[in-house]
Enzyme design. Structure first.
Site, PDB file in Angstrom:
ATOM      1  N   HIS A 151       0.850  -1.196   0.000  1.00 28.38           N
ATOM      2  CA  HIS A 151       0.000   0.000   0.000  1.00 28.38           C
ATOM      3  C   HIS A 151       0.884   1.244   0.000  1.00 28.38           C
ATOM      4  CE1 HIS A 151      -3.551  -2.387   1.957  1.00 28.38           C
ATOM      5  NE2 HIS A 151      -3.271  -2.770   0.713  1.00 28.38           N
ATOM      6  N   HIS A 315      -3.696  -5.855 -12.101  1.00 32.48           N
ATOM      7  CA  HIS A 315      -3.809  -4.786 -11.106  1.00 32.48           C
ATOM      8  C   HIS A 315      -2.454  -4.229 -10.705  1.00 32.48           C
ATOM      9  CE1 HIS A 315      -2.279  -7.648  -8.247  1.00 32.48           C
ATOM     10  NE2 HIS A 315      -2.653  -6.976  -7.179  1.00 32.48           N
TER      11      HIS A 315
END
Length: 387
Positions: A151, A315
């Site tokens: 992240h 992704h």
């Protein structure tokens, strides 16, 4: 594209044997229709392969959605250009973002901002909120926090030197706990029904049962939490940039897309539960975001609606080294070289995120030529991560 078996279609030119074996086990489940689609970034995952698209009929595999339900990307194109930011200390901006957004696992907000309170109220009104309260009582304070691992929060520039805000996060601890609970429920039910599975994490829930619909309700709640979590962090990031640059951010475009989720879709004449685990929706004309790894390019794309790929695309870059192997293989100095020219917190805590631990994003995008059209290529200016 390569047809690996009757029920497995592959777009990855880089595919190790263990990942292929895992994907084949998923594709052999009796309720797959018409096939599992492997994306160019496919790599080994928990139960189901990361970078796979899994259509199921009257059943759902919780591990095929993943433990970070609703994880995804958000990007905003601002009115700024690189020229507008010239001469300013990017380290000040990075530190401001690090102060505005709680980073790393276990770190949450101490209080709700007004915008977070509005988003929390929306979530409280959804089905599934009661289960979230029972699962993680502090979920309200989790909204607007980043997490760790891959992240990130970034300030980027595109090919025309236009400034973008870009970040990657999901449903945080509450989503993880919801996922883990239902993976266990599926395992217990399959054991009770004497169902033999290729792997315990391919345990599934059967449509029509109370357990199935409980998962659907709570998963949808977690997907919405993840979406709003990204919106909240984006607002804070825009606020940091506005204060640092001396002018309010004007948004020219905003894209917010999941890459760990399930939706009801129709493919090849059948209504299915389509689980994208590490894949984005790439229907014709649908905008999407494909990040590279730390220190590499990211992409703003538009879907081409490839039917064989189940209207999906990758992704990200996809890991080739586990976090442990990356730490044993690469050095802090190699990471520094990879991050040259980017403002970041220089620490070996991020060594497992070095680009060399991932597939080459250029190869992934070349493999995706039939899946998406690249609209913009983004290069990083500022990178913020949680340890």
């Amino acid at each position: 594209m390569e047809q690996l078996s009757k029920h497995l279609v592959n777009w990855a030119s880089i595919l190790d044997p263990k990942t292929r074996e895992q994907a084949e086990a998923t594709a052999a489940m009796p309720f797959i229709h018409p096939h599992v689609a492997l994306m160019p970034d496919a790599h080994l995952g928990l139960g189901a392969t990361v970078g796979s698209v899994i259509p199921t009929v009257r059943a759902i595999i919780p591990a095929a959605v993943g433990v970070d339900i609703g994880c995804g990307m958000i990007a905003v194109r601002t009115q700024f250009t690189l020229a507008d930011l010239a001469g300013r200390d990017r380290a000040e901006l990075r530190r401001a973002v690090e102060a505005a957004v709680p980073l790393a696992a276990g770190n949450y907000n101490s209080e709700l901002t007004p915008s977070a309170a509005e988003r929390v109220a929306a979530l409280e009104g959804m089905q599934g909120a009661d289960a979230a309260d029972a699962t993680a009582g502090n979920w309200r304070l989790q909204l607007g926090s980043l997490g760790s691992g891959n992240h990130f929060i970034e300030v980027c520039a595109d090919e025309e030197d236009r400034v973008w805000l870009f970040l990657h996060s999901g449903s945080r601890g509450v989503g993880n706990r919801i996922a883990q609970r239902h993976i266990k429920v599926a395992r217990d039910l399959c054991a009770r029904w004497y169902i033999e599975l290729p792997h315990p994490d391919l345990a599934y829930l059967v449509e029509g049962t109370d357990e199935f619909w409980a998962y659907i309700r709570q998963m949808r709640w977690a997907q919405r939490f993840a979406f709003l979590n990204r919106e909240e962090m984006m607002d804070r990031l825009a606020g940091c940039l506005s204060e640092w640059a001396g002018a309010d951010v004007v948004e020219h475009e905003r894209i917010n897309c999941h890459h760990n989720y399930t939706e009801r879709e129709r493919h090849f004449g059948q209504d299915v539960w389509l689980s994208r685990k590490g894949a984005i929706h790439a229907g014709e004309g649908v905008p999407g975001l494909i990040p590279g790894s730390m220190g590499t390019a990211s992409y703003v794309v538009t879907g081409k609606g490839n039917a064989l790929a189940l209207n999906s695309s990758p992704h990200g870059a996809g890991r080739t080294h586990s976090r442990r192997k990356a730490r044993a293989t690469f050095t802090h100095e190699q990471l520094r070289k990879r991050m040259a020219g980017i403002e970041w917190r220089d620490t070996d805590a991020f060594l497992d995120e070095i680009p060399d631990a991932y597939k080459d994003i250029d190869v992934v995008m070349a493999d995706s030529v039939d899946l998406v059209e690249v609209r913009h290529t983004l290069r990083q200016l500022v990178n913020v991560k949680g340890e």
